[in-house]
Design an enzyme around this catalytic site. Sequence first.
Site, PDB file in Angstrom:
ATOM      1  CE  LYS A  92      -3.568   2.461   2.784  1.00 29.08           C
ATOM      2  NZ  LYS A  92      -4.344   2.055   3.808  1.00 29.08           N
ATOM      3  CE  LYS A 114      -6.232   2.205  -0.120  1.00 27.37           C
ATOM      4  NZ  LYS A 114      -6.311   1.828   0.847  1.00 27.37           N
TER       5      LYS A 114
HETATM    6  C1  PBG Z   1      -7.465   3.150   5.666  1.00 25.28           C
HETATM    7  C2  PBG Z   1      -7.663   2.951   4.306  1.00 25.28           C
HETATM    8  C3  PBG Z   1      -7.522   4.169   2.963  1.00 25.28           C
HETATM    9  C4  PBG Z   1      -7.853   3.602   2.363  1.00 25.28           C
HETATM   10  C5  PBG Z   1      -8.557   2.450   2.318  1.00 25.28           C
HETATM   11  N1  PBG Z   1      -7.974   1.887   3.542  1.00 25.28           N
HETATM   12  C6  PBG Z   1      -7.316   5.345   3.055  1.00 25.28           C
HETATM   13  C7  PBG Z   1      -5.796   5.369   3.092  1.00 25.28           C
HETATM   14  O1  PBG Z   1      -4.930   4.473   4.319  1.00 25.28           O
HETATM   15  O2  PBG Z   1      -5.034   6.924   3.625  1.00 25.28           O
HETATM   16  C8  PBG Z   1      -7.984   4.259   1.142  1.00 25.28           C
HETATM   17  C9  PBG Z   1      -9.276   3.787   0.245  1.00 25.28           C
HETATM   18  C10 PBG Z   1      -9.474   5.046  -0.624  1.00 25.28           C
HETATM   19  O3  PBG Z   1      -8.831   5.956  -1.230  1.00 25.28           O
HETATM   20  O4  PBG Z   1     -10.302   3.783  -2.265  1.00 25.28           O
HETATM   21  N2  PBG Z   1      -6.104   2.869   6.023  1.00 25.28           N
HETATM   22 ZN    ZN Z   2      -5.672   3.528   8.880  1.00 23.87          ZN
END
Ligand code: PBG
Ligand code: ZN
Length: 330
Positions: free
Chosen positions: A194, A249
């Site tokens: 991520k 992601k």
């Molecule tokens: C929380 C989380 C996030 C997303 C999914 N779970 C945001 C982040 O980490 O800042 C992003 C999902 C999206 O942008 O559609 N940890």
């Molecule tokens: Zn988070």
Amino acid sequence: MFPRVRLRRLRRWRLIKETQISVDDLILPVFIDETIEGIGKRPVESMPGQYRFSIESAVEEVSEAESLGIKSVLLFGIPAPESKDENGSGAYKKEGVIQRAVRAIKKEHEDLVVITDLCLCEYTSHGHCGLIENGIVANDPTLEVLGRIAVSHAEAGADIVAPSGMIDGMVKAIREELDSTGFTDTAIMSYAAKYNSALYGPFREAADSGFNHKFGDRSSYQMDFSNAREALREIELDIAEGADIVMVKPAIFYLDIIYRVSASFGFNLPLAAYNVSGEYSMITTASEKGYLNREEVMMEGLVAIKRAGADLIITYFAKEAAKLLSRNRI
Ligand code: PBG
Ligand code: ZN
């Protein structure tokens, strides 16, 4: 060689399509807001066409998704602002928003695969994905809390928990805690690679998470978007720790990562990709302006994610794509 070889010859037929997406591949994210009552829902301004649902209306939303053939949903709980605290303790409450939502949805949709986003950021007053010590996210102390949240989701009936905080060792800690409490069949889909991406901007409004960080950013735990090799290590470690499904992601800006992960690990386990909020909102807004054709760009993006090697796609377009797919439009 030309003129005997003409690649145009085959281009007329669906028969030669190399990549197809199926409704079976799609996972619909659903935001569930504790402060909304009854069958209410509230639009997410930064993501036109998306809503925050009450628990009751989330059950309806999920029914609609299921009737379109969608097999799985990814649930995000949004607690009341006043229930947030330093340690995100609302995340593992038996009567917490996500636990109640999972029970309500599972009661009516036994066969639907219910995935829960497992993180602290929606529940902490500072908006970070872990516990804070000396002004930074403290990795190891966070692990115990994540295990506890996982068990609370599993008790509510979640089929898959999806840790999204990029805390080192999170998959191992969660697997151990689930196993020792008897939830050996609860699967883990890890947000393994991520990136620290500006494309999460709209999500932070949608889920009330992190856009209001009291301090710092997420670069100490999310990945630097300059790095690709590191993604393979992240994925490898999460597989070793016991992840059942791994995720990359965001998706569309990260097709090279999806491709590399799929090439290295695609024979070992399913790979998911998250077509994130910013990707959704860019397409949505440009098409509202008439600059892009929404359906065409959406499908081109989803097929690209699949072509790069993803097996599963988490996307806010899931319902729309399911409708088009049922009409055999791609
Ligand atoms: C929380 C989380 C996030 C997303 C999914 N779970 C945001 C982040 O980490 O800042 C992003 C999902 C999206 O942008 O559609 N940890
Ligand atoms: Zn988070």
